[in-house]
Design an enzyme around this catalytic site. Structure first.
Site, mmCIF file in Angstrom:
data_model
loop_
_atom_site.group_PDB
_atom_site.id
_atom_site.type_symbol
_atom_site.label_atom_id
_atom_site.label_comp_id
_atom_site.label_asym_id
_atom_site.label_seq_id
_atom_site.Cartn_x
_atom_site.Cartn_y
_atom_site.Cartn_z
ATOM 1 N N TYR A 157 41.672 9.184 9.716
ATOM 2 C CA TYR A 157 41.047 9.181 8.479
ATOM 3 C C TYR A 157 42.087 8.624 7.600
ATOM 4 C CZ TYR A 157 39.005 9.957 3.601
ATOM 5 O OH TYR A 157 38.382 9.861 2.618
ATOM 6 N N HIS A 158 41.817 7.626 6.612
ATOM 7 C CA HIS A 158 42.921 6.938 5.857
ATOM 8 C C HIS A 158 42.902 7.404 4.396
ATOM 9 C CE1 HIS A 158 45.506 4.046 4.043
ATOM 10 N NE2 HIS A 158 45.721 3.172 5.068
ATOM 11 N N GLY A 159 43.771 8.149 3.920
ATOM 12 C CA GLY A 159 43.641 8.560 2.512
ATOM 13 C C GLY A 159 44.084 7.332 1.563
ATOM 14 N N SER A 224 43.672 3.414 11.891
ATOM 15 C CA SER A 224 42.751 4.016 11.178
ATOM 16 C C SER A 224 41.603 2.825 10.978
ATOM 17 C CB SER A 224 43.487 4.127 9.654
ATOM 18 O OG SER A 224 42.288 4.567 8.736
ATOM 19 N N GLU A 230 38.765 1.969 3.507
ATOM 20 C CA GLU A 230 38.632 3.207 3.193
ATOM 21 C C GLU A 230 39.710 3.933 2.251
ATOM 22 O OE1 GLU A 230 37.077 5.874 6.788
ATOM 23 O OE2 GLU A 230 39.416 5.886 6.810
#
Length: 358
Positions: A157-159, A224, A230
């Protein structure tokens, strides 16, 4: 006899004076309440409320304390909004500077060694791992799921800023000696000064054939699927924004490698983006560059969780594998992340004991 009388009189005087004081204080509080209820223009409501609180809790000059707290917030707002988010960028450029220095000092060794950059990688990884431990109390759960040898595709998951991947990459290199390649967005390769950093740490832009080649060569590769979209559009609800992307699944099928899902707890509380607003979203859709401002850099607790590997199955299509991987990442989010995320709670988690993971 006279002495006893004097003591009785003094006691009576004290009780009367004490009663008079409480009567006077109560009267003043009533007057202030009446002033608030009448709503005189000469005394603002908030000022009147402060005076009432002073009487209730027995603290004088409460308004001065509140003004001082407000002043501190005003002073430290630039630190929170402007300085902390760019400390990570500063650390990246510091890394680049070190790599340039290292390259200049080892020009003569380049002809004799096939691992010129191993020393540089280890030093940089140590710096980043130290920063992760001090600033975020960083932990990795499930590191044993990374194969000691052979390929694997890591999907994460990409912050708002993928600082968790930098920490993860450093931890993996320190503990296993393996370099985890990563697919980066095209704009990163255009950032001034980043080319050497991306080359040394084996970042690639693609295409799909190159990713398959890297995996077939026995390397680790991280992707990702949400990417910059995202990073900008997701928020503290941790919604996965992959759209219909399934190219990563086709890469895993073509290379015949397992997929390892990954998620970092509180990554959205460390850094947050304003990319979800209409203006910045339009700018991204129009120019494909992340113009949205980012704020944060908070020392929240970060824990990276690796899920169970999804083995290669020749009977599974790319669409099915992509959906299966998305569900695996979502399961990690549901299990380990508070929804919606809260910065204060993430900060307090720095003082909690290490979580047990089944």
């Amino acid at each position: 006899m006279s002495t006893n009388c004097a003591r009785i009189i003094s006691c009576c005087d004290y009780e009367e004076s004490d009663s008079f004081y409480h009567f006077y204080l109560g009267k003043k509080m009533i007057e202030k309440n009446q002033t608030c209820s009448v709503g005189q223009d000469s005394i603002p409501y908030m000022t009147c409320l402060v005076h009432i609180l002073e009487g209730w809790i027995g603290v004088q000059q409460l308004e001065d304390y509140l003004n001082f707290i407000n002043y501190l917030l005003w002073v430290f707002t630039p630190l929170i909004v402007l300085i902390l988010p760019y400390f990570t960028i500063f650390l990246l450029y510091l890394t680049i500077i070190f790599l340039h220095i290292y390259k200049r000092k080892n020009v003569l060794k380049e002809a004799y060694s096939h691992n010129l950059w191993d020393g540089a990688r280890k030093t940089v990884a140590t710096v980043w791992d130290g920063h992760a431990a001090v600033w975020h109390g960083y932990e990795v759960h499930g590191i044993e799921k990374i194969p000691e040898k052979g390929p694997a595709l890591i999907i994460f998951y990409h912050g708002a800023i993928p600082i968790d991947y930098y920490y993860f990459m450093a931890r993996i290199f320190i503990h296993t000696g393996r370099t985890c390649r990563v697919v980066a967005d095209h704009f990163v390769f255009k950032v001034p000064g980043f080319s050497l950093l991306l080359d040394v740490f084996c970042a690639l832009h693609g295409p799909r054939e190159k990713c398959v080649e890297v995996l077939k060569s026995g390397h680790l590769l991280a992707i990702s699927p949400g990417g910059v979209r995202e990073a900008l559009l997701s928020d503290e609800t941790y919604s996965i924004i992959w759209g219909d992307r399934k190219g990563f699944a086709q890469v895993a099928i073509d290379a015949k490698v397992p997929i390892i899902p990954m998620f970092t707890q509180n990554i959205r509380e460390g850094f947050r983006s304003l990319g979800g607003t209409r203006l910045f979203r339009w700018l991204y859709e129009k120019f494909r560059y992340p113009f949205a401002p980012i704020y944060g850099g908070f020392p929240v607790k970060l824990r990276t969780y690796l899920g169970d590997p999804i083995p290669y199955d020749p009977k599974v299509t790319a669409e099915q594998l992509a959906e299966k991987t998305k569900n695996a990442v979502q399961e990690l989010i549901d299990r380990h992340q508070r929804i919606p995320g809260n910065i204060m709670s993430a900060l307090l988690e720095r003082f909690h004991k290490k979580q047990e993971v089944n």
